[in-house]
Design a protein around this motif. Structure first.
Motif, PDB file in Angstrom:
ATOM      1  N   ALA A 122      41.448  60.037  29.324  1.00 18.37           N
ATOM      2  CA  ALA A 122      40.233  59.798  28.559  1.00 18.37           C
ATOM      3  C   ALA A 122      39.107  59.491  29.543  1.00 18.37           C
TER       4      ALA A 122
ATOM      5  N   PHE B 122      35.139  57.982  30.314  1.00 16.16           N
ATOM      6  CA  PHE B 122      34.087  57.070  29.855  1.00 16.16           C
ATOM      7  C   PHE B 122      32.922  57.243  30.809  1.00 16.16           C
TER       8      PHE B 122
ATOM      9  N   SER C  85      25.384  63.135  23.407  1.00 16.70           N
ATOM     10  CA  SER C  85      26.775  62.698  23.610  1.00 16.70           C
ATOM     11  C   SER C  85      27.307  63.095  24.978  1.00 16.70           C
TER      12      SER C  85
ATOM     13  N   ASP D 150      28.339  57.968  27.368  1.00 17.80           N
ATOM     14  CA  ASP D 150      28.829  57.012  26.371  1.00 17.80           C
ATOM     15  C   ASP D 150      27.952  55.777  26.276  1.00 17.80           C
TER      16      ASP D 150
ATOM     17  N   ASN E 236      28.724  57.100  18.019  1.00 17.50           N
ATOM     18  CA  ASN E 236      29.821  57.214  18.974  1.00 17.50           C
ATOM     19  C   ASN E 236      30.969  56.308  18.545  1.00 17.50           C
TER      20      ASN E 236
ATOM     21  N   SER F 193      33.962  56.117  20.060  1.00 19.57           N
ATOM     22  CA  SER F 193      34.931  55.995  21.149  1.00 19.57           C
ATOM     23  C   SER F 193      35.538  54.596  21.183  1.00 19.57           C
TER      24      SER F 193
END
Length: 314
Positions: A92, A94, A140, A143, A276, A278
């Protein structure tokens, strides 16, 4: 033709010598390297190198071949990287964006907040102007961003991190450098370096402060970045008003001085897109107060002045 032939040829071409390439780059015997080069020339069907007592020079054919050899080696390296990435589980990501220069104060502590997650995530740093960061948040591409509060951005959420005072940056040998603090009237008549529209929020703060101070200061130069502002001040002998974090980038030829009276301030905020979802963003936001406390403690108070003075001479 084998990849080693290409590597040998590129090394010799870049070193300009079979001997140096053999010793420095390839760690092989010179006779063996010379033999490999001759094999390559036979395979290509053209002389690639001119050999003389003065060293090696590329022929016209060699110069043409060099570009393609480098490209082939780069593609092989890229193929290996792609294969290695594909063999690993995807991490993932960031992405953190920083107003250029602020990462020195904020990035180490921002990464610390995600310390437990670092083995399984990839943190990416982006350094841009504040409007560019706002645009990246909207698209986007980022983040979370450390930036100025950008107006008319209803989809973005801003959380104030600190309010930085502005101070005067000027050459260490400038006539005003002897003052403990500088008033706007002291700056009248000086070569004034202002920020350009790449920093619209900061430009408004500076212009409003000068107008309310009742002084007439014309902009002589506009800087599109912090590094450009520092360069213009040093090269023109001018002065500028910049936020506290600019002190991190001053060469020894420049100094900072506080303004007399209450200084103008500019906010640094944490921005993110309200859509967002996330989990990493949610986790990061839950620890922002801890981030502010750590940076403030390390900086001795985020809003305080750290005046830089000219070096003393014997």
């Amino acid at each position: 033709m084998e990849l080693r032939h290409l590597r040998y040829f590129v090394a010799v071409a870049e070193e300009g010598s079979v001997t140096l390439a053999a010793e420095r780059r390839l760690h092989t015997a010179q006779p063996s390297l010379s033999r490999q080069l001759r094999d390559l020339e036979r395979e290509v069907g053209a002389q690639l190198l001119d050999r003389s007592v003065h060293g090696i020079e590329l022929t016209a054919a060699g110069r043409a071949f060099l570009d393609h050899a480098r490209l082939a080696l780069a593609q092989v390296e890229a193929a290996g990287d792609a294969a290695r990435r594909a063999s690993r589980p995807a991490k993932a990501t960031f992405v953190m964006g920083f107003l250029t220069g602020t990462e020195m104060d904020w990035f180490p502590e921002a990464v610390r907040l995600l310390h437990d997650e670092l083995p399984s995530i990839e943190v990416i740093l982006v350094s841009q102007t504040s409007p560019e960061l706002a645009s990246a948040l909207l698209r986007s591409k980022v983040d979370v961003a450390f930036l100025r509060p950008e107006p008319e951005m209803p989809d973005l959420v801003f959380k104030r991190l600190t309010s930085e005072p502005l101070f005067v940056i000027l050459p260490s040998d400038h006539r005003l450098a002897v003052l403990e603090a500088i008033s706007p009237r002291d700056i009248e008549g000086e070569t004034f370096v202002n920020v350009s529209d790449t920093a619209p929020t900061l430009r408004v703060v500076i212009d409003d402060y000068l107008r309310k101070s009742g002084v007439s200061i014309a902009t002589a130069h506009e800087a599109a970045s912090l590094s450009m502002a520092v360069s213009l001040i040093a090269s023109t002998g001018g002065v500028a008003l910049l936020p506290r974090y600019a002190q991190n980038f001053l060469p020894r030829s420049l100094v900072s001085r506080p303004l007399q009276g209450p200084p103008p301030t500019i906010d640094l905020v944490l921005g993110y897109h309200n859509g967002n979802r996330s989990p990493l963003l949610k986790l990061f936001l839950s620890r922002v107060d801890d981030l502010i406390a750590h940076v403030s403690q390390r900086s001795g108070g985020l809003g305080g002045f750290q005046t830089r003075r000219a070096p003393q001479t014997a």
